[in-house]
Design a protein around this motif. Structure first.
Motif, PDB file in Angstrom:
ATOM      1  N   GLY A 285      -3.995  -4.024  11.401  1.00 45.82           N
ATOM      2  CA  GLY A 285      -4.414  -4.733  10.203  1.00 45.82           C
ATOM      3  C   GLY A 285      -4.133  -4.013   8.906  1.00 45.82           C
ATOM      4  N   VAL A 286      -3.433  -2.898   8.957  1.00 49.20           N
ATOM      5  CA  VAL A 286      -3.081  -2.126   7.755  1.00 49.20           C
ATOM      6  C   VAL A 286      -1.573  -2.178   7.572  1.00 49.20           C
ATOM      7  CG1 VAL A 286      -3.073   0.166   6.680  1.00 49.20           C
ATOM      8  CG2 VAL A 286      -5.066  -0.584   8.011  1.00 49.20           C
ATOM      9  N   GLU A 287      -1.144  -2.567   6.377  1.00 51.59           N
ATOM     10  CA  GLU A 287       0.286  -2.571   6.074  1.00 51.59           C
ATOM     11  C   GLU A 287       0.740  -1.135   5.848  1.00 51.59           C
ATOM     12  OE1 GLU A 287       3.038  -3.300   2.245  1.00 51.59           O
ATOM     13  OE2 GLU A 287       1.524  -4.860   2.565  1.00 51.59           O
ATOM     14  N   LEU A 288       1.654  -0.669   6.680  1.00 54.15           N
ATOM     15  CA  LEU A 288       2.164   0.693   6.554  1.00 54.15           C
ATOM     16  C   LEU A 288       3.408   0.755   5.688  1.00 54.15           C
ATOM     17  CD1 LEU A 288       1.795   2.271  10.114  1.00 54.15           C
ATOM     18  CD2 LEU A 288       0.270   2.466   8.136  1.00 54.15           C
ATOM     19  N   SER A 289       4.137  -0.349   5.605  1.00 49.75           N
ATOM     20  CA  SER A 289       5.428  -0.264   4.933  1.00 49.75           C
ATOM     21  C   SER A 289       5.953  -1.638   4.580  1.00 49.75           C
ATOM     22  CB  SER A 289       6.435   0.434   5.864  1.00 49.75           C
ATOM     23  OG  SER A 289       7.734   0.385   5.325  1.00 49.75           O
ATOM     24  N   SER A 336      13.236   1.089   4.369  1.00 47.32           N
ATOM     25  CA  SER A 336      11.805   0.865   4.352  1.00 47.32           C
ATOM     26  C   SER A 336      11.145   2.167   3.917  1.00 47.32           C
ATOM     27  CB  SER A 336      11.308   0.421   5.732  1.00 47.32           C
ATOM     28  OG  SER A 336       9.986  -0.043   5.668  1.00 47.32           O
ATOM     29  N   ALA A 337       9.804   2.192   3.880  1.00 48.25           N
ATOM     30  CA  ALA A 337       9.117   3.395   3.409  1.00 48.25           C
ATOM     31  C   ALA A 337       7.669   3.403   3.893  1.00 48.25           C
ATOM     32  CB  ALA A 337       9.173   3.478   1.884  1.00 48.25           C
ATOM     33  N   PRO A 338       7.419   3.799   5.145  1.00 48.33           N
ATOM     34  CA  PRO A 338       6.038   3.858   5.638  1.00 48.33           C
ATOM     35  C   PRO A 338       5.178   4.826   4.829  1.00 48.33           C
ATOM     36  CG  PRO A 338       7.616   4.003   7.450  1.00 48.33           C
ATOM     37  CD  PRO A 338       8.396   4.129   6.181  1.00 48.33           C
TER      38      PRO A 338
END
Length: 394
Positions: A285-289, A336-338
């Motif tokens: 449930g957490v957007e990492l990237s 992308s960019a975690p």
């Protein structure tokens, strides 16, 4: 833009742990002012190439520090289209540890004895259903508390139906009728002791309420699977959205993303139906990237910005460095960019990112210990050639 310029310059791959500074409001999973990312970009890359590059890294990091918790294996991160995520989970950051699935039941209320829902559907609204399994032994207070919670969150309310031993209860069931309710339950595969919540309204409003209700019901009924990290990709974001405040079409995500279908899509499709090569990676449930396959062609960039209400002169003035570089020829590229801080937050099982930041700032991006930011002296302003001009009185 800088990492895209590296691709234009001839670097085929780039990565760094990059400090980032953004003027964004603080929240539980976002530090005010600054954060760190594992930033990377690749030339001649497709969306699949990006996924194949980063999944082993994320899965490997989480496996190393999981302390016995299970981790989605690299190569098997589910890919969920944005539209599907908003329908089934009411969020583009779905927590897959929660087994509850939101369903669209709008068609069941087109002609219904429940006048409120019939009116909402008749004016273009939707009705979304959130199951509450095995709640026959729950008191009426459980359902009323959910309705009160929805109102406290700024929504009109959260309708509900109770069921015990196959018998329906509540005003919605009474007005909609037991046979009609039975059809809904059969379609959703619900049992004789399952309750059901309803979020009704405009599609975006109903989705937000349904998503929040799904999370709350999952927590209240202790349905969230523990001891695991469940990853997924959210893909196929819309390229554009309609801004209700400005009454215009605008970009919905990253304006430098490549539209799916490229120039042909921009010239022939309804802008609000165009998808982009944009993607987010989500864990629990957490957007990492966020990431994208970039728009590397000036002609497509000018056209995309034109649809969003920007002239060629606007693009040349605001993004001169990148658009001029693209005119010399740019390879297809993407990345992308975690977020490193969010990764640490999840691994440490902390609900608030402040708990993993060594010197956290407050909600106003102030460091109270150091007294920063502080007043700037006239001498410092002169050294930086900055002059403060008092506003003229009208």
């Amino acid at each position: 833009m800088f990492k895209q310029l590296l691709m234009v310059a001839g670097f085929d791959k780039y990565f760094q742990i990059a400090p980032c500074f953004r003027d964004e409001d603080a929240r539980a999973d976002r530090s005010p002012g600054e954060f760190y990312q594992l930033d990377f970009e690749m030339s001649f890359a497709t969306q699949d190439d990006v996924f194949e590059a980063i999944e082993p890294v994320l899965a490997g990091v989480f496996e190393e520090f999981a302390n016995g918790r299970s981790v989605t294996a690299a190569g098997s991160f589910p890919r969920i289209p944005f539209a599907e995520a908003m329908l089934k989970y009411g969020s583009d950051k779905p927590d897959l540890r929660n087994p509850l699935i939101v369903s669209d039941v709008t068609a069941h209320f087109e002609k219904s004895g429940f006048g409120l829902f019939e009116k909402i559907v008749g004016t273009g609204g939707v009705v979304r259903a959130i199951p509450a399994p095995n709640t026959a032994e729950k008191s009426r207070k459980f359902f009323d508390d959910m309705n009160d919670w929805a109102r406290s969150e700024g929504h009109a309310g959260l309708g509900y139906v109770t069921r015990k031993g196959g018998e329906f209860g509540g005003p919605i069931a009474k007005n909609h009728g037991p046979e009609n309710m039975a059809r809904i339950y059969e379609e959703l595969g619900l049992g004789p002791d399952d309750g059901l919540f309803f979020a009704a309204g405009k599609a975006d409003q109903a989705a937000r309420l349904a998503g929040a209700a799904r999370t709350r019901v999952g927590e209240q009924l202790e349905l969230i699977e523990q001891g695991c990290f469940k990853f997924c990709w959210i893909v196929d974001f819309p390229m554009f959205e309609y801004d209700e405040d400005l009454k215009k079409i605008d970009f919905s995500h990253n304006p430098f993303s490549m539209p799916q279908g490229e120039m042909e899509a921009l010239e022939t499709q309804n802008p609000l139906e165009i998808l982009a090569w944009q993607y987010d990676i989500v864990c629990n449930g957490v957007e990492l990237s966020s990431g994208a396959i970039r728009n590397h062609r000036p002609d497509i960039m000018y056209k995309a910005f034109e649809i969003a209400g920007y002239s060629k002169e606007d693009v040349d003035a605001n993004f001169s460095g990148m658009i001029n570089a693209f005119k010399y020829g740019a390879p297809p590229h993407g990345g992308s960019a975690p977020g490193v801080d969010r990764i640490v937050m999840l691994l440490a099982d902390e609900p608030n990112i402040r708990e993993v930041v060594v010197f956290p700032m407050n909600q106003k991006a102030e460091d109270l210990m150091m007294g920063a930011p502080s007043e700037v002296s006239p001498r410092q302003l002169r050294e930086l050639n900055i002059r403060i001009v008092e506003p003229q009185k009208s």
